[in-house]
Design an enzyme around this catalytic site. Structure first.
Site, short mmCIF file in Angstrom:
data_model
loop_
_atom_site.label_atom_id
_atom_site.label_comp_id
_atom_site.label_asym_id
_atom_site.label_seq_id
_atom_site.Cartn_x
_atom_site.Cartn_y
_atom_site.Cartn_z
N ARG A 167 0.82 -1.21 0.00
CA ARG A 167 0.00 0.00 0.00
C ARG A 167 0.85 1.26 0.00
O ARG A 167 0.58 2.21 -0.74
CB ARG A 167 -0.92 -0.01 1.23
CG ARG A 167 -1.97 -1.11 1.25
CD ARG A 167 -3.11 -0.80 0.30
NE ARG A 167 -4.12 -1.84 0.34
CZ ARG A 167 -5.12 -1.90 1.21
NH1 ARG A 167 -5.22 -0.97 2.15
NH2 ARG A 167 -6.00 -2.87 1.14
N ASP A 176 -15.47 10.06 9.59
CA ASP A 176 -14.50 9.02 9.26
C ASP A 176 -13.11 9.63 9.25
O ASP A 176 -12.95 10.86 9.13
CB ASP A 176 -14.81 8.40 7.89
CG ASP A 176 -14.24 6.99 7.76
OD1 ASP A 176 -14.99 6.02 7.99
OD2 ASP A 176 -13.05 6.86 7.44
#
Length: 288
Positions: free
Chosen positions: A48, A157
């Site tokens: 990632r 979030d």
């Protein structure tokens, strides 16, 4: 939900994440995101973050770790988005929405005065499916109520990418599988031309929902109280002390009798004595 995935389907070749850099990243992610990365996550983190290194023009993870040491805040949003996988769906864990629609909202709205206040928090809202599902149920309940109530959903979030998707409110039609045909017709606008195969949430749902960035481990600007808090499939990735602290903070924002919804694999057992289990991963705050 923000969760570190168990695998990456596309492993990216590039710089190798050594022991020292991985241990630093583990500590950094735990400190700033509350997520405990196991040794088994090393390959995922390497894949990632290799993409992030390319975007920044860096040759190795040592440079990236140095950036985090020098200026943690500048890269926190990008790091959290890079290591997070947002797994969600409309009306996921449908029994929660059945309870909300069939019992809780009618009771709360009956108790509210004209112009009264109703608040629900979607903590870990991911790309918006959860808060918009709540908004559909809330909008329908408000119509049946027939009175003016100040009702809002707060959706928060950590991931900037997830928040951008939630604010956009546009989804492939196949993502609407959990939505009944009646609700699809009522609460979504079907795209045409270049937007064929997509659906946009109805403006009424946007009107009910405020979408904002928030790290659950940092200070919370909101004062509450909330009638209900949804924190589903989030705390499973935290260690026990972090879970206990989070549940205490939630309790402070809920009135006696307020409800907390957790994910299907989450539990408060042994972590809080301020709540009682009243259904499948549904907790109610006990009287003080």
């Amino acid at each position: 939900m923000n969760a570190v995935a168990d695998h990456d389907t596309a492993m990216v070749a590039g710089p190798v994440l050594g022991d020292g850099d991985f241990q630093f990243l583990r500590g950094f992610v735990y400190q700033y995101c509350g997520i405990a990365l196991s040794e088994q996550k090393r390959q995922l983190v390497q894949g990632r973050l290799a993409r992030r290194l390319r975007a920044l023009g860096m040759r190795g993870f040592g440079e990236y770790c140095e950036l985090l040491r020098r200026d943690p805040g500048s890269e926190l949003d990008e790091l959290s988005s890079a290591i997070s996988t947002n797994v969600t769906a409309f009306f996921r864990e449908a029994h929660h929405f059945d309870l909300l629609a069939g019992e809780l909202l009618p009771r709360w709205l009956e108790q509210k005065r004209e112009g009264g206040r109703l608040r629900i928090w979607s903590a870990g809202c991911s790309s918006g499916e959860e808060p918009y599902s709540i908004a559909m149920v809330l909008a329908e309940a408000l119509e049946r109520c027939g009175r003016t109530v100040d009702a809002k959903i707060l959706a928060t979030d950590l991931s900037p990418a997830a928040l951008a998707a939630a604010r956009k409110g546009v989804y492939p039609l196949e993502r609407l599988e959990g939505v009944s045909p009646e609700r699809r017709r009522r609460w979504f606008l079907r795209g045409e031309g270049e937007y064929a195969g997509l659906a946009c949430v109805h403006p009424r749902l946007r009107e009910l929902t405020a979408i904002l960035p928030l790290n659950l481990l940092h200070e919370w600007p909101m004062q509450g109280p909330f009638d209900a808090i949804f924190c589903r499939n989030v705390v499973i990735y935290f260690d026990q002390p972090t879970k206990q602290k989070l549940f205490r903070r939630y309790a402070r924002l809920l009135p006696d009798g307020g409800h907390l919804f957790l994910g299907h694999s989450e539990s408060m057992h042994g972590l809080s004595d301020e709540f009682e289990l009243i259904g499948r991963t549904v907790y109610r705050k006990k009287p003080a």
